[in-house]
Design a protein around this motif. Sequence first.
Motif, PDB file in Angstrom:
ATOM      1  N   GLY A 164       0.829  -1.205   0.000  1.00 51.99           N
ATOM      2  CA  GLY A 164       0.000   0.000   0.000  1.00 51.99           C
ATOM      3  C   GLY A 164       0.861   1.253   0.000  1.00 51.99           C
ATOM      4  N   GLY A 165       0.479   2.228  -0.824  1.00 44.25           N
ATOM      5  CA  GLY A 165       1.198   3.507  -0.889  1.00 44.25           C
ATOM      6  C   GLY A 165       2.437   3.460  -1.773  1.00 44.25           C
ATOM      7  N   LEU A 166       2.834   2.237  -2.157  1.00 53.58           N
ATOM      8  CA  LEU A 166       4.110   2.082  -2.883  1.00 53.58           C
ATOM      9  C   LEU A 166       4.092   2.789  -4.246  1.00 53.58           C
ATOM     10  N   GLY A 167       2.919   2.824  -4.896  1.00 52.77           N
ATOM     11  CA  GLY A 167       2.834   3.349  -6.262  1.00 52.77           C
ATOM     12  C   GLY A 167       3.495   4.713  -6.425  1.00 52.77           C
ATOM     13  N   HIS A 168       2.897   5.733  -5.787  1.00 52.77           N
ATOM     14  CA  HIS A 168       3.401   7.100  -5.993  1.00 52.77           C
ATOM     15  C   HIS A 168       3.538   7.886  -4.712  1.00 52.77           C
ATOM     16  N   THR A 169       3.362   7.209  -3.564  1.00 54.51           N
ATOM     17  CA  THR A 169       3.280   7.943  -2.304  1.00 54.51           C
ATOM     18  C   THR A 169       4.544   7.818  -1.474  1.00 54.51           C
ATOM     19  N   THR A 170       5.063   6.597  -1.349  1.00 49.34           N
ATOM     20  CA  THR A 170       6.148   6.381  -0.393  1.00 49.34           C
ATOM     21  C   THR A 170       7.510   6.701  -1.014  1.00 49.34           C
ATOM     22  N   ASN A 171       8.446   7.134  -0.141  1.00 45.61           N
ATOM     23  CA  ASN A 171       9.813   7.327  -0.618  1.00 45.61           C
ATOM     24  C   ASN A 171      10.775   6.318   0.029  1.00 45.61           C
ATOM     25  N   TYR A 172      10.268   5.590   1.007  1.00 42.48           N
ATOM     26  CA  TYR A 172      11.069   4.542   1.655  1.00 42.48           C
ATOM     27  C   TYR A 172      10.198   3.305   1.742  1.00 42.48           C
ATOM     28  N   CYS A 173      10.811   2.163   1.975  1.00 44.41           N
ATOM     29  CA  CYS A 173       9.998   1.013   2.350  1.00 44.41           C
ATOM     30  C   CYS A 173      10.828  -0.010   3.093  1.00 44.41           C
ATOM     31  N   ILE A 174      10.104  -0.835   3.842  1.00 46.69           N
ATOM     32  CA  ILE A 174      10.739  -2.015   4.418  1.00 46.69           C
ATOM     33  C   ILE A 174      10.636  -3.062   3.324  1.00 46.69           C
ATOM     34  N   VAL A 175      11.789  -3.569   2.883  1.00 48.17           N
ATOM     35  CA  VAL A 175      11.780  -4.618   1.861  1.00 48.17           C
ATOM     36  C   VAL A 175      12.168  -5.933   2.540  1.00 48.17           C
ATOM     37  N   MET A 176      11.318  -6.936   2.406  1.00 42.55           N
ATOM     38  CA  MET A 176      11.667  -8.249   2.935  1.00 42.55           C
ATOM     39  C   MET A 176      12.411  -8.971   1.804  1.00 42.55           C
ATOM     40  N   ALA A 177      13.659  -9.338   2.073  1.00 42.96           N
ATOM     41  CA  ALA A 177      14.477  -9.932   1.006  1.00 42.96           C
ATOM     42  C   ALA A 177      15.324 -11.075   1.558  1.00 42.96           C
ATOM     43  N   GLN A 178      15.748 -11.949   0.647  1.00 45.96           N
ATOM     44  CA  GLN A 178      16.594 -13.085   1.032  1.00 45.96           C
ATOM     45  C   GLN A 178      18.027 -12.587   1.207  1.00 45.96           C
ATOM     46  N   LEU A 179      18.503 -12.736   2.412  1.00 50.11           N
ATOM     47  CA  LEU A 179      19.872 -12.303   2.699  1.00 50.11           C
ATOM     48  C   LEU A 179      20.869 -13.343   2.200  1.00 50.11           C
ATOM     49  N   LYS A 180      21.894 -12.841   1.482  1.00 51.71           N
ATOM     50  CA  LYS A 180      22.974 -13.751   1.050  1.00 51.71           C
ATOM     51  C   LYS A 180      24.320 -13.145   1.423  1.00 51.71           C
ATOM     52  N   ILE A 181      25.170 -13.953   2.037  1.00 52.60           N
ATOM     53  CA  ILE A 181      26.517 -13.484   2.358  1.00 52.60           C
ATOM     54  C   ILE A 181      27.494 -14.525   1.812  1.00 52.60           C
ATOM     55  N   LYS A 182      28.388 -14.066   1.005  1.00 49.80           N
ATOM     56  CA  LYS A 182      29.388 -14.959   0.369  1.00 49.80           C
ATOM     57  C   LYS A 182      28.704 -16.174  -0.258  1.00 49.80           C
ATOM     58  N   GLY A 183      27.589 -15.922  -0.941  1.00 49.95           N
ATOM     59  CA  GLY A 183      26.888 -16.989  -1.656  1.00 49.95           C
ATOM     60  C   GLY A 183      25.995 -17.858  -0.784  1.00 49.95           C
ATOM     61  N   LYS A 184      26.035 -17.631   0.534  1.00 48.96           N
ATOM     62  CA  LYS A 184      25.243 -18.504   1.420  1.00 48.96           C
ATOM     63  C   LYS A 184      23.936 -17.801   1.817  1.00 48.96           C
ATOM     64  N   PRO A 185      22.788 -18.503   1.722  1.00 48.46           N
ATOM     65  CA  PRO A 185      21.521 -17.857   2.082  1.00 48.46           C
ATOM     66  C   PRO A 185      21.272 -17.870   3.594  1.00 48.46           C
ATOM     67  N   TYR A 186      20.708 -16.767   4.107  1.00 48.61           N
ATOM     68  CA  TYR A 186      20.414 -16.676   5.544  1.00 48.61           C
ATOM     69  C   TYR A 186      18.934 -16.354   5.800  1.00 48.61           C
ATOM     70  N   GLY A 187      18.096 -16.608   4.817  1.00 45.81           N
ATOM     71  CA  GLY A 187      16.645 -16.433   5.033  1.00 45.81           C
ATOM     72  C   GLY A 187      16.191 -14.989   4.853  1.00 45.81           C
ATOM     73  N   MET A 188      14.900 -14.841   5.043  1.00 48.80           N
ATOM     74  CA  MET A 188      14.298 -13.533   4.771  1.00 48.80           C
ATOM     75  C   MET A 188      14.556 -12.556   5.926  1.00 48.80           C
ATOM     76  N   GLN A 189      14.998 -11.351   5.556  1.00 52.56           N
ATOM     77  CA  GLN A 189      15.287 -10.323   6.566  1.00 52.56           C
ATOM     78  C   GLN A 189      14.677  -8.993   6.130  1.00 52.56           C
ATOM     79  N   PRO A 190      14.404  -8.088   7.080  1.00 47.75           N
ATOM     80  CA  PRO A 190      13.852  -6.775   6.724  1.00 47.75           C
ATOM     81  C   PRO A 190      14.940  -5.722   6.469  1.00 47.75           C
ATOM     82  N   PHE A 191      14.791  -4.987   5.371  1.00 47.05           N
ATOM     83  CA  PHE A 191      15.747  -3.919   5.013  1.00 47.05           C
ATOM     84  C   PHE A 191      14.974  -2.619   4.810  1.00 47.05           C
ATOM     85  N   ILE A 192      15.570  -1.540   5.246  1.00 41.17           N
ATOM     86  CA  ILE A 192      14.914  -0.251   5.009  1.00 41.17           C
ATOM     87  C   ILE A 192      15.579   0.388   3.782  1.00 41.17           C
TER      88      ILE A 192
END
Length: 665
Positions: free
Chosen positions: A190-218
């Motif tokens: 919600g609001g993502l279309g033309h309203t927000t300038n930031y968001c919490i993005v839930m994304a798959q964390l990867k470090i050195k090719g290894k997955p660490y599951g879904m984490q929240p990023f601003i």
Amino acid sequence: MTLKKVNPDLEKERSTCTFNIEELTNLLDTGAHCTAERRAVEDKVFSVKELKDEIPDEFLSHKERYENAIRKSVFLHKVLQETGVKRGVYNRSDKSDFRTTYYSIFKDGSPFMLQYSMFVPTILGQGDSEQVELWYKRALNMEIIGTYAQTELGHGTFIRGLETEAVYDEKTEEFILNSPSLSSYKWWPGGLGHTTNYCIVMAQLKIKGKPYGMQPFIVQIRDEETHMPLPGVKVGEIGAKLAFNTVNNGFLGFEHVRIPRRHMLMRFSQVSKDGKFTSSANPKLAYGTMVMVRVTIVNSAATYLSRAVTIAIRYSAVRHQSKLKQNEPEPQILDYVTQQHKLFIGIATSHAYMFCSYWLWDVYVMYQKEQNVGNFDRLPELHALACCLKVISSSDCTGLVEKCRMSCGGHGFMMSSNLPQLYGISTATCTYEGENTVMLLQTARALVKAWELGSRGRPFSPTMSYFAEKNVPSKWDSSLEGILNAFQKVSIGKLSSSVSSLQEYTKSGLSAEDAWNKASVQLIGAAEAWGRAVVLSIYKSEIERYGQTVSPALKSVLFDLVELYYVHLTLEKMGDLLLYTQLSEKDVVSLRKKYEDLLEKIRPNAIGLVDAFDYRDEVLNSTLGSYDGFAYERLMTEAMKSPLNAEPVNQSFHKYIKPLMKGKL
Ligand SMILES: CCCCCCCC/C=C\CCCCCCCCCC(=O)SCCNC(=O)CCNC(=O)[C@H](O)C(C)(C)COP(=O)(O)OP(=O)(O)OC[C@H]1O[C@@H](n2cnc3c(N)ncnc32)[C@H](O)[C@@H]1OP(=O)(O)O
Ligand SMILES: Cc1cc2nc3c(=O)[nH]c(=O)nc-3n(C[C@H](O)[C@H](O)[C@H](O)COP(=O)(O)OP(=O)(O)OC[C@H]3O[C@@H](n4cnc5c(N)ncnc54)[C@H](O)[C@@H]3O)c2cc1C
């Protein structure tokens, strides 16, 4: 058009009320001080002329509606800031944290909705203290406007299947966000279309090719000055929907967008500068915002229904149609028992879920306190309760909102009744924050696990404690306690048969997953039955508790509704009860009579009960449901606002119809 003060039908109805309406309002608002505070905020909000619509929203274009919603959101933010309302902090009820007031300004939702409901709560819930200090203040002052971007075009339910990646680059101490495919594009926030300038993005964390599951990023997605999308960000609106058309739901893709390391919210899991991952004590803590929102949906569902039933019952008291007795005038449609059957259960169901939602909120707050000191013991039960109560409250209340709409006949089809819009925002709760079937399956997972552990002697959590009782047949008992016991038997019976089927399917050679899928229709039945037993038990115990403090007159009406709820559900679920209890045809006949007597008993209090929800006309936004009951006058006034009524003959007559009539096409 000059209006008399109140429609005489409603005046008459109000004179038959047997209890103190204000006393019930205070109880539903969770305290007299909450009612006073809410009314003070409403006085302020509804006195602002900029927040009123001159042209009804439905006559505007999609773009105009969005622009109008933004304009009002900004004015509303200012007013609420002046009144000191805490935005982004939930309370026990929609009314006491001013959600109902807030959203009554928008018939179809606000583009700032996700800022308050998920962006800020996720910062507070998932950020460490330094991150909260930085981002919470900025968000509260609306220096940044955000949303919660989790769902993707290809995956919503299956979070582990999300594709958006956040790859850590230890050289620059940054995460690189990338959307590797079309299906990985965020879709819906919600609001993502033309309203927000930031968001919490839930994304798959990867470090050195290894997955660490879904984490929240601003993640910043637009420039704070120009509002242009930042390089590598593809963002836009997803288009028209059944409802929520002013929420500005959007899509979002990333092409290797870099963000600083400290933009991962690190309360529970951390990534150090050199790329070392420290896991949270429980990986499901990253799903925390969803648990919280599911808890709050129970109250929202009850609130949407309470608005719809207020509209439908007031309208049914002023609408006269057909004949009951030949020599008498046309009766109020509320005198037809079938109409009472459609509507009174709406009041009782709204009470049932409201009182359950207060209880569930208290369980949630208790868990939060325990979580803060590292105790997660209550989480599995809370997760199951939040999933299951979210499902049954949203599906029951949505079904009843639609029933309210249909109970108003043709006029319920008018947008000016606000019933179609209420249905739209209510039915969305069946899908968002976890699609209902999927949430029932999550509940079933917890129940089966508890059942199996219980069979090995492990204790049951409080809401499952009755599983320990032997399912011995006993004589049917139509008291509240007897009906509750009967529903618990249904719950045990359904769960026990589901577990037996699972065992048989695995014994016959199916894998555990295939056995689960094959038995899943039974499993969702078992989950629903547990939810029903919980709601029956909590609704009754909460009213028994409040019954000790309220006046005898109010106590009596509250129990009429509890009884109505119990008997209605018994008649609705007769098939299950016949299967798992000793319910007989004779008992059913006497329960039907009891139900008809209860409708008759509640009838004089129907208007008092909906008045006690205390919705101002500005909150109901309905031609049919206003306090004064002048539905026809309001329907006509609103009809005159149609742009087509601005001129007696539309130009299309000359352009098309006339040539057609004259055979000159
Ligand atoms: C002035 C106004 C101010 C007011 C302020 C307030 C304003 C409020 C305003 C408005 C009101 C509300 C408006 C709300 C608008 C919201 C809009 C909608 C937003 C969204 O929809 S966001 C996206 C939501 N998405 C989902 O819900 C996805 C659903 N899917 C899942 O949750 C999961 O994928 C899954 C649960 C289905 C499966 O997860 P998975 O990892 O695969 O897990 P499993 O393998 O099945 O289970 C593993 C294990 O974990 C347990 N578990 C799962 N989830 C949780 C959890 N959330 N918490 C705790 N535990 C969990 C599960 O039980 C398993 O346990 P076990 O192994 O069995 O022991
Ligand atoms: C109005 C609205 C607002 C929203 N706002 C946001 C937002 O702000 N942010 C955000 O991130 N998301 C948001 N969403 C997305 C929402 O959370 C998802 O749509 C929701 O979680 C359902 O996921 P899905 O769309 O992938 O459905 P699907 O999972 O594709 O469901 C489709 C069907 O598949 C079935 N199904 C799927 N998995 C299973 C299973 N394991 N077992 C059995 N059946 C299954 C479902 O029961 C359903 O019948 C919003 C959605 C709506 C409608």
